[in-house]
Motif scaffolding. Structure first.
Motif, PDB file in Angstrom:
ATOM      1  N   UNK A  15      54.784  47.683  47.515  1.00 52.27           N
ATOM      2  CA  UNK A  15      55.482  46.795  48.369  1.00 52.27           C
ATOM      3  C   UNK A  15      54.112  45.011  48.021  1.00 52.27           C
ATOM      4  N   UNK A  16      54.090  45.286  46.782  1.00 53.19           N
ATOM      5  CA  UNK A  16      53.868  44.133  46.092  1.00 53.19           C
ATOM      6  C   UNK A  16      54.341  43.485  44.909  1.00 53.19           C
ATOM      7  N   UNK A  17      55.266  41.998  45.054  1.00 49.74           N
ATOM      8  CA  UNK A  17      56.412  41.560  43.867  1.00 49.74           C
ATOM      9  C   UNK A  17      55.518  41.294  43.093  1.00 49.74           C
ATOM     10  N   UNK A  18      54.894  41.791  41.680  1.00 54.44           N
ATOM     11  CA  UNK A  18      54.143  42.030  40.606  1.00 54.44           C
ATOM     12  C   UNK A  18      54.743  40.674  39.576  1.00 54.44           C
ATOM     13  N   UNK A  19      53.956  40.172  38.902  1.00 51.35           N
ATOM     14  CA  UNK A  19      54.094  39.098  38.159  1.00 51.35           C
ATOM     15  C   UNK A  19      55.753  39.442  36.911  1.00 51.35           C
ATOM     16  N   UNK A  20      56.241  38.911  36.878  1.00 52.98           N
ATOM     17  CA  UNK A  20      57.404  39.069  35.108  1.00 52.98           C
ATOM     18  C   UNK A  20      56.594  38.570  33.771  1.00 52.98           C
ATOM     19  N   UNK A  21      57.265  40.318  32.904  1.00 56.06           N
ATOM     20  CA  UNK A  21      56.887  40.356  31.657  1.00 56.06           C
ATOM     21  C   UNK A  21      57.475  39.369  30.948  1.00 56.06           C
TER      22      UNK A  21
ATOM     23  N   UNK B   6      64.479  37.924  46.156  1.00 54.34           N
ATOM     24  CA  UNK B   6      65.123  37.589  47.123  1.00 54.34           C
ATOM     25  C   UNK B   6      65.256  38.410  48.151  1.00 54.34           C
ATOM     26  N   UNK B   7      65.690  39.518  47.583  1.00 48.80           N
ATOM     27  CA  UNK B   7      66.073  40.760  48.055  1.00 48.80           C
ATOM     28  C   UNK B   7      64.306  41.517  48.598  1.00 48.80           C
ATOM     29  N   UNK B   8      63.711  41.336  47.545  1.00 47.68           N
ATOM     30  CA  UNK B   8      62.493  42.262  48.057  1.00 47.68           C
ATOM     31  C   UNK B   8      61.629  41.156  48.925  1.00 47.68           C
ATOM     32  N   UNK B   9      61.605  39.843  49.279  1.00 49.06           N
ATOM     33  CA  UNK B   9      61.364  39.221  49.783  1.00 49.06           C
ATOM     34  C   UNK B   9      61.903  38.980  51.170  1.00 49.06           C
ATOM     35  N   UNK B  10      63.265  39.098  51.451  1.00 50.32           N
ATOM     36  CA  UNK B  10      63.692  39.444  52.723  1.00 50.32           C
ATOM     37  C   UNK B  10      63.791  41.038  52.693  1.00 50.32           C
ATOM     38  N   UNK B  11      63.232  41.836  52.420  1.00 50.25           N
ATOM     39  CA  UNK B  11      62.772  43.613  53.149  1.00 50.25           C
ATOM     40  C   UNK B  11      60.866  43.112  53.719  1.00 50.25           C
ATOM     41  N   UNK B  12      60.312  42.325  52.963  1.00 54.28           N
ATOM     42  CA  UNK B  12      58.929  42.182  53.267  1.00 54.28           C
ATOM     43  C   UNK B  12      59.071  41.741  54.662  1.00 54.28           C
ATOM     44  N   UNK B  13      60.062  40.911  54.404  1.00 49.01           N
ATOM     45  CA  UNK B  13      60.013  39.733  55.810  1.00 49.01           C
ATOM     46  C   UNK B  13      60.041  39.893  56.593  1.00 49.01           C
ATOM     47  N   UNK B  14      61.789  41.263  56.262  1.00 54.59           N
ATOM     48  CA  UNK B  14      61.849  41.935  57.784  1.00 54.59           C
ATOM     49  C   UNK B  14      60.839  43.156  58.138  1.00 54.59           C
ATOM     50  N   UNK B  15      60.599  43.806  57.369  1.00 55.10           N
ATOM     51  CA  UNK B  15      59.006  44.931  57.549  1.00 55.10           C
ATOM     52  C   UNK B  15      58.009  43.967  58.692  1.00 55.10           C
ATOM     53  N   UNK B  16      57.747  42.459  58.045  1.00 52.41           N
ATOM     54  CA  UNK B  16      56.430  41.549  59.096  1.00 52.41           C
ATOM     55  C   UNK B  16      57.814  41.639  60.507  1.00 52.41           C
ATOM     56  N   UNK B  17      58.111  41.578  60.495  1.00 49.61           N
ATOM     57  CA  UNK B  17      59.251  40.590  61.438  1.00 49.61           C
ATOM     58  C   UNK B  17      59.079  42.383  62.899  1.00 49.61           C
TER      59      UNK B  17
END
Length: 576
Positions: free
Chosen positions: A325-331, A349-360
């Motif tokens: 559940x970590x967004x790694x830096x691009x190569x 954006x999709x990953x951040x939305x998932x993290x946001x929903x899980x946090x909520x």
């Protein structure tokens, strides 16, 4: 030729840079305007944030004062009962009260004539020459006052008083307790650097009760042109003002005990960083401009030199996100591609939305848990209040049948209160330790039945058992009813003690078993308040057993009687 040149020239950096410059320009203008407004508001917000520190610094004082007012109110409520006692008995009651809580140096009741007719001191004293008695007689209301020479301890004390009125509202006296100053407030060295340098407490009449830096030159440390009375009744707020001594300080006013005791904390304005000059004002305004220019330069270089993530790297980032559940830096690669960039941005954006929903979801679960515990806590408090009212009714009941009926109702209410207490105290998230619950209920029932070891043997055995509340509630009521019946009918042969046994265990089959038994024989006359019974207890046990989907077995022997309950234990789902 022209088409090849256009295809070979990567114009994405220029186009993005120009578009970003146009997009960030109005944002930069807005940022400058907002920064200017924030500079003006920052001072006010910083002062408001100090209210929390003032409330925290006054937490100990609040606890002491609330305890004192509660104690004075309790003594005032007992005034009719205390007046019926002799002086020695009344003195003994008050002395025990002061001895149990060492925060108090005096407790007593002053009648309408100004005499301490019931107090923790042996002799009667007249307080007619004190201003508190005259003030209470003219305006009977709760008060907190200071007496630099207490009538009992001869030391500086805070006197908390509560009026006593008859049914027609006539003044009959007041209850009073004294708090020594040395126990009411912490020393300055115990406060951290973030705590107020000076905390002053005062009552609703504007009379100072105490100050962290002492009462000397207190007027010089207060806001110029304002007395403590001007703060009474106001909502909490913070402000910056000059003191009467000429110092510039930040003040935070908070009610400690609403309508009774208040606190005023103060800090040095310079130490808190609330002094503003031209340099500190210009630097924040230059920051948005520098950020706008820096963004243009960085974006241009980044678009030119950095590589858009290809598909295989995007897949690797997805796998990393799935596992940690970590967004790694691009190569980085040599040549970027607009199509891959769009895909990468969409995935981020999709990953951040998932993290946001899980946090909520986690926050919602935490809020639900806290709310559920608060509900159980309040239900327990309400049930205990009902039990206290029933206890008062029991004491005032004139007939034996009424007392027995009220005591049965009280026992059932306390059983429910015990369940809810275990629910909000437990750390099992909605589960109940049945062994602790049954032990607590048994203790309450035995105490209500006044079981003494000299005339009855009680044996208890409990194995660890965890239940859901839907099972814990009927089980607790069954224990209360069965143990009440056992106390009522427990008897023994002459020269022997009556016996009661309580057994709770978990069988290998996964079923819970509860067994309550008592010895049989002649029952002492003092225990035969209602030997015939009404049959309500048996009916309730049958009903609660049905709720548990269990079964009961009775063993009625010559020298013993036992009730055995078998019930299924619901399995718990893995919360992980």
């Amino acid at each position: 030729m022209i088409r090849r040149l256009r295809a070979g020239v990567d114009s994405l950096a220029i186009r993005v840079s120009l578009m970003l410059a146009a997009a960030l320009l109005p944002i930069g203008v807005i940022a400058i305007a907002q920064t200017t407004a924030l500079i003006r508001e920052n001072k006010s917000q910083s002062e408001d944030n100090l209210l929390a520190l003032t409330s925290e610094a006054a937490a100990a004082e609040e606890a002491f004062m609330r305890t004192a007012f509660g104690s004075a109110q309790a003594i005032a409520a007992m005034a009719p009962d205390l007046s019926a006692l002799s002086e020695e008995d009344c003195h003994a009651v008050m002395s025990r009260f002061v001895a149990r809580d060492r925060n108090f140096s005096f407790a007593g009741f002053v009648n309408a004539q100004g005499l301490t007719v019931c107090s923790s001191t042996q002799e009667r004293q007249s307080v007619r020459d004190q201003g508190l008695w005259e003030a209470m007689r003219k305006d009977p209301r709760p008060r907190a006052t200071v007496n630099v020479s207490g009538p009992s301890s001869q030391a500086s004390v805070v006197i908390v008083s509560y009026p006593v009125l008859d049914e027609d509202g006539r003044f009959e006296g007041y209850a009073a307790v004294s708090l020594p100053h040395m126990r009411l407030f912490r020393r300055l060295e115990e406060l951290s650097a973030e705590r107020p340098v000076d905390l002053v407490t005062f009552n609703s009449d504007g009379q100072p009760l105490s100050a962290e830096n002492g009462m000397n030159d207190l007027e010089q440390r207060l806001p110029e042109g304002r007395d403590l009375q001007s703060f009474v009744g106001q909502p909490q707020y913070a402000f910056t003002a000059e003191t009467a001594g000429g110092d510039r300080r930040v003040f935070a006013y908070v009610p400690i005990v609403p309508d009774l005791v208040y606190g005023l904390g103060s800090w040095d304005a310079d130490e808190l960083g609330l002094s503003w000059n031209r340099v500190t004002t210009i630097l924040p305004l230059m920051f948005p401009v520098m950020m706008w220019l820096a963004c243009l330069l960085v974006v241009y270089i980044a678009i030119q030199r950095q590589v858009i993530i290809p598909t295989r790297n995007l897949r690797a980032r997805m796998l990393m996100f799935m596992r940690s559940r970590r967004i790694s830096a691009p190569q980085r690669q040599t040549r970027p591609a607009a199509e891959f960039r769009e895909m990468d941005e969409t995935w981020e954006r999709m990953a951040e939305s998932i993290l946001h929903d899980e946090a909520e979801l986690e926050d919602a679960l935490h809020d639900k848990t806290v709310l559920l515990r608060e509900v159980h806590h309040r239900v327990k408090n309400n049930l205990q209040l009902i039990a206290s009212i029933l206890n008062m009714k029991i004491r005032k009941a004139r007939t034996k049948d009424a007392k027995v009926a009220l005591r049965d109702v009280q026992s059932r209410v306390m059983g429910l209160a015990t369940v809810h207490r275990n629910l909000y105290e437990t750390s099992l998230q909605g589960r109940v330790r049945a062994d602790e619950l049954v032990r607590s209920i048994a203790s309450n029932v035995l105490a209500a039945g006044r079981v003494e070891s000299t005339r009855m043997d009680v044996s208890e055995y409990y194995e660890p058992l965890v239940l859901y509340p839907d099972q814990a509630v009927p089980l607790s009521l069954i224990v209360s009813e069965a143990l009440g019946n056992a106390l009522k009918y427990a008897g023994s042969a002459e020269g022997e003690k009556a016996r009661i046994s309580i057994h709770l265990a978990l069988e290998e089959t996964g079923e819970g078993v509860l067994r309550v038994s008592n010895s049989c024989g002649p029952v002492p006359v003092t225990d035969t308040e209602d030997m015939d019974g009404s049959g309500l207890g048996s009916q309730l046990i049958t009903a609660f057993t049905s709720q548990l989907e269990g079964r009961t077995a009775l063993d009625d022997g010559e020298d013993h009687y036992s009730l055995t309950l078998h019930f299924p234990v619901e399995e718990f789902k893995d919360e992980g």
